[in-house]
Scaffold this motif. Structure first.
Motif, PDB file in Angstrom:
ATOM      1  N   ARG A 168     -25.834 -10.685   1.039  1.00 25.25           N
ATOM      2  CA  ARG A 168     -24.407 -10.987   0.858  1.00 25.25           C
ATOM      3  C   ARG A 168     -23.610 -10.631   2.119  1.00 25.25           C
ATOM      4  NH1 ARG A 168     -23.981  -8.325  -3.231  1.00 25.25           N
ATOM      5  NH2 ARG A 168     -23.994  -9.918  -4.872  1.00 25.25           N
ATOM      6  N   GLU A 169     -23.877  -9.456   2.660  1.00 26.95           N
ATOM      7  CA  GLU A 169     -23.131  -9.003   3.835  1.00 26.95           C
ATOM      8  C   GLU A 169     -23.430  -9.847   5.063  1.00 26.95           C
ATOM      9  OE1 GLU A 169     -22.884  -4.288   2.458  1.00 26.95           O
ATOM     10  OE2 GLU A 169     -24.221  -4.908   4.099  1.00 26.95           O
ATOM     11  N   GLU A 170     -24.699 -10.174   5.273  1.00 22.14           N
ATOM     12  CA  GLU A 170     -25.048 -10.978   6.446  1.00 22.14           C
ATOM     13  C   GLU A 170     -24.534 -12.406   6.314  1.00 22.14           C
ATOM     14  OE1 GLU A 170     -26.238  -9.718   9.267  1.00 22.14           O
ATOM     15  OE2 GLU A 170     -26.048  -7.814   8.201  1.00 22.14           O
ATOM     16  N   ALA A 171     -24.558 -12.953   5.120  1.00 17.38           N
ATOM     17  CA  ALA A 171     -24.042 -14.308   4.910  1.00 17.38           C
ATOM     18  C   ALA A 171     -22.536 -14.355   5.135  1.00 17.38           C
ATOM     19  CB  ALA A 171     -24.373 -14.784   3.496  1.00 17.38           C
ATOM     20  N   ALA A 172     -21.843 -13.273   4.781  1.00 16.21           N
ATOM     21  CA  ALA A 172     -20.385 -13.254   4.885  1.00 16.21           C
ATOM     22  C   ALA A 172     -19.897 -13.422   6.320  1.00 16.21           C
ATOM     23  CB  ALA A 172     -19.836 -11.953   4.303  1.00 16.21           C
ATOM     24  N   SER A 173     -20.708 -13.017   7.310  1.00 18.56           N
ATOM     25  CA  SER A 173     -20.292 -13.131   8.708  1.00 18.56           C
ATOM     26  C   SER A 173     -20.788 -14.410   9.369  1.00 18.56           C
ATOM     27  CB  SER A 173     -20.792 -11.916   9.505  1.00 18.56           C
ATOM     28  OG  SER A 173     -22.213 -11.911   9.561  1.00 18.56           O
ATOM     29  N   ARG A 174     -21.372 -15.302   8.577  1.00 19.64           N
ATOM     30  CA  ARG A 174     -21.924 -16.544   9.116  1.00 19.64           C
ATOM     31  C   ARG A 174     -21.392 -17.730   8.319  1.00 19.64           C
ATOM     32  NH1 ARG A 174     -25.278 -12.428   9.914  1.00 19.64           N
ATOM     33  NH2 ARG A 174     -26.425 -12.368  11.899  1.00 19.64           N
ATOM     34  N   PRO A 175     -20.470 -18.485   8.875  1.00 20.43           N
ATOM     35  CA  PRO A 175     -19.842 -19.585   8.131  1.00 20.43           C
ATOM     36  C   PRO A 175     -20.818 -20.663   7.685  1.00 20.43           C
ATOM     37  CG  PRO A 175     -18.566 -19.044  10.099  1.00 20.43           C
ATOM     38  CD  PRO A 175     -19.855 -18.294  10.205  1.00 20.43           C
ATOM     39  N   TRP A 176     -21.954 -20.766   8.324  1.00 22.82           N
ATOM     40  CA  TRP A 176     -22.920 -21.806   7.946  1.00 22.82           C
ATOM     41  C   TRP A 176     -23.813 -21.391   6.785  1.00 22.82           C
ATOM     42  CZ3 TRP A 176     -22.978 -18.798  12.279  1.00 22.82           C
ATOM     43  CH2 TRP A 176     -24.073 -17.977  12.478  1.00 22.82           C
ATOM     44  N   VAL A 177     -23.628 -20.155   6.281  1.00 23.00           N
ATOM     45  CA  VAL A 177     -24.467 -19.627   5.201  1.00 23.00           C
ATOM     46  C   VAL A 177     -23.622 -19.417   3.952  1.00 23.00           C
ATOM     47  CG1 VAL A 177     -26.063 -17.818   4.472  1.00 23.00           C
ATOM     48  CG2 VAL A 177     -25.924 -18.449   6.902  1.00 23.00           C
ATOM     49  N   ARG A 178     -24.178 -19.819   2.812  1.00 20.60           N
ATOM     50  CA  ARG A 178     -23.563 -19.540   1.522  1.00 20.60           C
ATOM     51  C   ARG A 178     -24.543 -18.714   0.693  1.00 20.60           C
ATOM     52  NH1 ARG A 178     -19.976 -20.633   3.984  1.00 20.60           N
ATOM     53  NH2 ARG A 178     -18.376 -22.258   3.761  1.00 20.60           N
ATOM     54  N   PHE A 179     -24.068 -17.584   0.186  1.00 20.01           N
ATOM     55  CA  PHE A 179     -24.895 -16.736  -0.664  1.00 20.01           C
ATOM     56  C   PHE A 179     -24.673 -17.116  -2.120  1.00 20.01           C
ATOM     57  CE2 PHE A 179     -25.223 -12.799  -3.264  1.00 20.01           C
ATOM     58  CZ  PHE A 179     -26.589 -12.595  -3.131  1.00 20.01           C
ATOM     59  N   VAL A 180     -25.752 -17.395  -2.826  1.00 21.37           N
ATOM     60  CA  VAL A 180     -25.679 -17.736  -4.254  1.00 21.37           C
ATOM     61  C   VAL A 180     -26.190 -16.545  -5.049  1.00 21.37           C
ATOM     62  CG1 VAL A 180     -26.470 -19.264  -6.087  1.00 21.37           C
ATOM     63  CG2 VAL A 180     -25.946 -20.203  -3.831  1.00 21.37           C
ATOM     64  N   ASP A 181     -25.329 -15.950  -5.816  1.00 22.44           N
ATOM     65  CA  ASP A 181     -25.653 -14.757  -6.602  1.00 22.44           C
ATOM     66  C   ASP A 181     -26.138 -15.178  -7.989  1.00 22.44           C
ATOM     67  OD1 ASP A 181     -25.913 -12.255  -7.633  1.00 22.44           O
ATOM     68  OD2 ASP A 181     -23.779 -11.717  -7.487  1.00 22.44           O
ATOM     69  N   LEU A 182     -27.439 -15.018  -8.249  1.00 30.09           N
ATOM     70  CA  LEU A 182     -27.999 -15.381  -9.550  1.00 30.09           C
ATOM     71  C   LEU A 182     -27.879 -14.256 -10.579  1.00 30.09           C
ATOM     72  CD1 LEU A 182     -31.340 -17.227  -8.616  1.00 30.09           C
ATOM     73  CD2 LEU A 182     -29.067 -18.201  -9.002  1.00 30.09           C
ATOM     74  N   TRP A 183     -27.559 -13.073 -10.139  1.00 34.43           N
ATOM     75  CA  TRP A 183     -27.559 -11.897 -11.032  1.00 34.43           C
ATOM     76  C   TRP A 183     -26.706 -12.122 -12.281  1.00 34.43           C
ATOM     77  CZ3 TRP A 183     -30.293  -7.460  -9.267  1.00 34.43           C
ATOM     78  CH2 TRP A 183     -30.238  -6.352 -10.116  1.00 34.43           C
ATOM     79  N   PRO A 184     -25.452 -12.569 -12.146  1.00 30.29           N
ATOM     80  CA  PRO A 184     -24.616 -12.732 -13.354  1.00 30.29           C
ATOM     81  C   PRO A 184     -25.150 -13.772 -14.335  1.00 30.29           C
ATOM     82  CG  PRO A 184     -23.277 -12.752 -11.353  1.00 30.29           C
ATOM     83  CD  PRO A 184     -24.696 -12.887 -10.919  1.00 30.29           C
ATOM     84  N   LEU A 185     -25.997 -14.686 -13.845  1.00 28.66           N
ATOM     85  CA  LEU A 185     -26.510 -15.750 -14.708  1.00 28.66           C
ATOM     86  C   LEU A 185     -27.623 -15.291 -15.642  1.00 28.66           C
ATOM     87  CD1 LEU A 185     -26.717 -18.728 -12.177  1.00 28.66           C
ATOM     88  CD2 LEU A 185     -24.839 -18.130 -13.718  1.00 28.66           C
TER      89      LEU A 185
END
Length: 335
Positions: A265-282
């Motif tokens: 999540r943290e590394e994706a946040a500093s890279r506009p070309w990356v989207r983090f998909v969080d499956l945990w809540p699902l």
């Protein structure tokens, strides 16, 4: 009274000795064949031993197979196996690919373009590569089915079971992704998922071993690898979707996955070309805990997870695939 005489047949010593000699020769041939087979595969046995989790068991097996592998290489008996692997496009060069320096420490976050990835059409669908560890097997199959039906997406599914980012000596994902990043025609979207096999010792390029996952040194080296993979996949007009791990039945494994998800999540946040998909809540229940049975989008409670408490069954894979596809459709501005 007539007595019938029975003449006992004495074994022929010469014939008996011949049988023993022939049996000995057969055993010798079998033993020789097994030894040759061992030498032909010794390098692979050594590689598999080195791929085991760091620790005493790994050291013992490496110690057993290393002498055989050394003899095999000195006699060039490892070449037939290597030629076969090359012909079947298996295995790597033997050297671990060194990631380029990460760009996570840039002073300012780069500006994101108005649209990360082009809007596809039936004539020019988005080429999507989806892969990673064993969690991607069922999920990827679901994604191919969900995405392929519209005609706007052309997905390629290539998971590698038991792989991850901690042990490139087993399967070198950075090397493979670096290769995939430059293939033509190029991929517009990369969907990657790692972590399920990464809760084990990690080795820095300088040889320093961090045995305990979650320690400061372990996290720093793992973060370097995550950042490096995100960076090498970067290209104009390309979207990278990094999929987080879901909650696991084991509390200890869940803690490890949560720690790795934080890195992603943290590394994706500093890279506009990356989207983090969080499956945990699902995949948590109303109490926020693991449950193999979860209500689907229609409110029906369905089995989502494998009995091993880790992997998805088909319903779980479909649920995760829809979440990933939703992100891609939004970025590509597909209604």
């Amino acid at each position: 009274m007539k007595r019938s005489a029975m003449v006992a047949m004495e074994p022929d010593p010469v014939e008996e000795q011949g049988l023993r000699v022939r049996a000995g020769r057969v055993l010798a041939v079998i033993a020789g064949a097994l030894f040759i087979a061992l030498l032909l595969n010794a390098s692979e046995l050594e590689r598999e031993a080195k791929a085991k989790p760091l620790g005493t068991e790994r050291d013992v097996w490496v110690g057993i197979w290393k002498p055989f592998a050394t003899v095999s290489r000195s006699l060039y008996l490892d070449r037939p196996r290597a030629w076969a692997d090359d012909a079947l496009d298996r295995g790597g060069t033997g050297d671990v690919f060194e990631l380029p320096p990460a760009t996570a420490t840039v002073a300012a976050t780069p500006t994101a373009p108005a649209q990360l990835v082009r809007t596809p059409s039936a004539e020019e669908p988005l080429r999507i590569w989806i892969g990673g560890d064993s969690m991607m097997k069922v999920l990827g199959e679901s994604f191919v089915r969900e995405a392929g039906g519209s005609g706007l997406f052309d997905p390629v599914h290539e998971p590698q079971l038991e792989s991850g980012l901690t042990r490139p000596d087993f399967f070198d994902w950075p090397r493979e992704l670096n290769r995939l990043a430059s293939v033509q025609p190029r991929y517009d979207v990369f969907v990657v998922m790692f972590g399920a096999n990464d809760a084990q010792g990690i080795i820095e390029p300088n040889g320093t071993i961090h045995q305990v996952e979650g320690s400061a040194g372990w996290v720093a080296e793992y973060r370097r690898r995550v950042a490096g993979v995100m960076d090498l996949l970067r290209a104009d007009g390309r979207l990278v979707v990094w999929v987080g791990q879901p909650v696991m039945r084991s509390d200890g494994l869940s803690d490890d996955m949560a720690m790795m998800n934080q890195v992603y999540r943290e590394e994706a946040a500093s890279r506009p070309w990356v989207r983090f998909v969080d499956l945990w809540p699902l995949f948590v229940d109303s109490e926020g805990d693991y449950n193999a049975y979860i209500a689907d989008d229609d409110g029906e409670t369905r089995l989502m997870r494998n009995p091993d408490g880790v992997h998805f069954v088909r319903e779980g894979g479909d649920r995760a695939a829809r979440a990933i596809l939703k992100v891609i459709r939004a970025e590509a501005k597909v209604d």
